[in-house]
Design an enzyme around this catalytic site. Structure first.
Site, PDB file in Angstrom:
ATOM      1  N   TYR A 144       0.852  -1.193   0.000  1.00 17.32           N
ATOM      2  CA  TYR A 144       0.000   0.000   0.000  1.00 17.32           C
ATOM      3  C   TYR A 144       0.886   1.241   0.000  1.00 17.32           C
ATOM      4  O   TYR A 144       1.855   1.321   0.757  1.00 17.32           O
ATOM      5  CB  TYR A 144      -0.892   0.007   1.241  1.00 17.32           C
ATOM      6  N   ASP A 239       9.269   2.802   0.229  1.00 17.03           N
ATOM      7  CA  ASP A 239       8.197   3.458   0.965  1.00 17.03           C
ATOM      8  C   ASP A 239       8.360   3.053   2.431  1.00 17.03           C
ATOM      9  O   ASP A 239       7.940   1.989   2.854  1.00 17.03           O
ATOM     10  CB  ASP A 239       6.830   3.034   0.413  1.00 17.03           C
ATOM     11  N   LYS A 267       3.903   8.854   9.176  1.00 20.22           N
ATOM     12  CA  LYS A 267       3.649   8.261  10.490  1.00 20.22           C
ATOM     13  C   LYS A 267       4.639   8.769  11.558  1.00 20.22           C
ATOM     14  O   LYS A 267       4.479   9.882  12.017  1.00 20.22           O
ATOM     15  CB  LYS A 267       3.585   6.737  10.352  1.00 20.22           C
TER      16      LYS A 267
HETATM   17  C1  LIG Z   1       0.107   4.661   5.860  1.00 23.81           C
HETATM   18  C2  LIG Z   1       0.900   4.419   4.614  1.00 23.81           C
HETATM   19  C3  LIG Z   1       0.857   5.286   3.511  1.00 23.81           C
HETATM   20  C4  LIG Z   1      -0.125   6.417   3.429  1.00 23.81           C
HETATM   21  O1  LIG Z   1       0.082   7.371   4.397  1.00 23.81           O
HETATM   22  P1  LIG Z   1      -1.135   8.366   4.795  1.00 23.81           P
HETATM   23  O2  LIG Z   1      -0.509   9.323   5.739  1.00 23.81           O
HETATM   24  O3  LIG Z   1      -2.189   7.484   5.397  1.00 23.81           O
HETATM   25  O4  LIG Z   1      -1.596   9.010   3.545  1.00 23.81           O
HETATM   26  C5  LIG Z   1       1.725   5.067   2.466  1.00 23.81           C
HETATM   27  N1  LIG Z   1       2.595   4.037   2.479  1.00 23.81           N
HETATM   28  C6  LIG Z   1       2.650   3.170   3.501  1.00 23.81           C
HETATM   29  C7  LIG Z   1       3.646   2.067   3.474  1.00 23.81           C
HETATM   30  C8  LIG Z   1       1.801   3.317   4.595  1.00 23.81           C
HETATM   31  O5  LIG Z   1       1.830   2.434   5.598  1.00 23.81           O
END
Ligand SMILES: *Cc1c(COP(=O)(O)O)cnc(C)c1O
Length: 423
Positions: A144, A239, A267
């Site tokens: 994701y 990511d 995060k």
């Molecule tokens: C949470 C997440 C996102 C998206 O971040 P948001 O702040 O919710 O838009 C993208 N990549 C990874 C791996 C994530 O866990």
């Protein structure tokens, strides 16, 4: 336990907010319960509006590595608020946070602060395309990267090459430049690269997948991706929105010693405030406006309050390298409890754990990619979730999310949780 107030608030919210929540997984749809409406949280505990107190292993889906309302972070934020909430002009704090990020991850020579992980990844992909002059990207099934159109894609099972949108409202044309490979399957990547390699701007992945439940990269997989992207002149984007500052202070790239060209963060980097970042080699990031021709901007980017929360959080983590060993030890103890549970109940359980991230899958396993994660019995997960909640332990309300341990979880609380897990 009484959930009356949460139930009432959920009914009211559904009348004014789609599904009653501002992010879908919060609705508890996957576990068939009423979502908890939260009143407040402190340290390892979270309290709902009915006054029920839980040990929290959701940790706001990752940011809460220090636990809730860490006094130093809260105090710094309060002081920052008094100085004004936003200026729309640069501050010293943005430079300070950029330095901290660079110190933690040497590969991030230059960095741009944004407001969400979605925005960070979307912008990183744009910069990668601008830098390489290529259009295609490769992502992995089950990874994701936020909800931007081009990344909201999961391959149809038959189709490695033709990505189909994973959401209504995304035109097929928006996903035609996204190719989907299989996690932990180098051959699926090779196949795509042999066919399209010279058109591929970047391969993007979660170096440890944590959005299909936690799935570890197999030995050599990250190294393979590093090698094949070099070979074809494509960029490698990690990511690290979840793994950054969580697997270790230097993220997955430090943990596995594989250096990407670009990194996305979110995060933890915002310490609980809306803050994220993307960065990488200076020559790539210098493509971003106003230094270069790749446009990207944000009214609240580098917001002084959010930046303060990020700096305070990173400074605490940096000063306490022992936290990471402690977190790993606690997460391992929890993983062991699931093994004990399986022995006791005869359930088929599989646990993936690394650092302070773990997932229990209700399947024989092994779980090493999206399809094996999907083999999990989600009904059994729902029952387990309810069992935990009713005993005061709040875990992810979905099989496909991680369990997060924070520095605020004491050994006594971990043991308490192990007892609940073992039933
Ligand atoms: C949470 C997440 C996102 C998206 O971040 P948001 O702040 O919710 O838009 C993208 N990549 C990874 C791996 C994530 O866990």
């Amino acid at each position: 336990m009484n959930f009356e107030k949460s139930e009432q608030l959920f009914e009211k919210s559904k009348r004014r907010i789609p599904g009653g929540v501002n992010s879908p997984v919060r609705a508890f749809g996957a576990v068939g319960r009423t979502p908890l409406f939260i009143d407040h949280a402190k340290g390892s505990h979270i309290t709902d509006v009915d006054g029920n107190i839980y040990l929290d292993y959701v940790c706001s889906w990752g940011p809460g590595i220090l636990g809730h309302a860490h006094p130093e972070v809260v105090e710094a934020v309060q002081r920052a608020c008094a100085d004004g909430l936003t200026y729309g002009a640069p501050t010293e704090k943005e430079w300070r946070l950029a330095e901290l990020i660079h110190e933690a991850m040497g590969s991030v020579e230059k960095v741009r602060l944004v407001s969400s992980g979605t925005e960070a990844v979307m912008s990183a992909v744009r910069a990668a395309r601008g830098y390489t002059g290529r259009d295609l990207i490769i992502k992995f099934k089950g990874n994701y990267h936020g909800h931007s159109d081009g990344l909201l894609v999961k391959a149809g099972s038959a189709a490695l090459t033709t990505a189909v949108p994973d959401s209504s409202g995304v035109p097929v044309s928006y996903t035609q430049n996204t190719l989907v490979a299989l996690y932990n399957d180098p051959d699926s990547v090779k196949e795509l690269m042999e066919k399209y390699g010279k058109q591929v701007a970047a391969i993007i992945l979660e170096p440890v997948a944590a959005n299909m439940g936690v799935v570890l990269p197999q030995k050599g997989f990250l190294e393979f991706l590093r090698e094949i992207t070099r070979q074809y002149g494509a960029l490698l984007i990690f990511d690290e929105v979840i793994t950054g500052f969580r697997l270790g202070y230097g993220g997955a790239q430090e943990y596995f010693n594989v250096v990407p060209d670009m990194t996305t963060l979110g995060k933890i980097v915002g310490g609980g405030m809306p803050m994220a970042a993307y960065g990488g080699r200076a020559e790539i990031m210098d493509m971003v406006s106003p230094a270069g021709p790749v446009y990207q901007a944000g009214t609240l980017s580098g917001n002084p309050v959010a930046t303060t929360a990020g700096i305070a959080t990173l400074e605490i983590l940096k000063a306490h390298p022992e936290y990471y060993r402690e977190l790993e030890r606690k997460a391992r103890r929890l993983a062991l409890a699931f093994a004990e549970r399986a022995k006791k109940t005869g359930e088929k359980l599989w646990v993936n754990q690394i650092g302070s991230l773990l997932s229990v899958f209700f399947t024989e396993g092994p779980v090493q990619d999206y399809d094996s994660a999907l083999a999990s019995d989600t009904k059994a997960y729902g029952a387990y979730f309810g069992e935990m909640l009713d005993q005061g332990v709040y875990v992810a309300p979905s099989q496909f999310e991680a369990m997060f341990v924070s520095a605020a979880h004491t050994d006594e609380e971990i043991e308490e949780t192990c007892k609940v897990i073992c039933g």
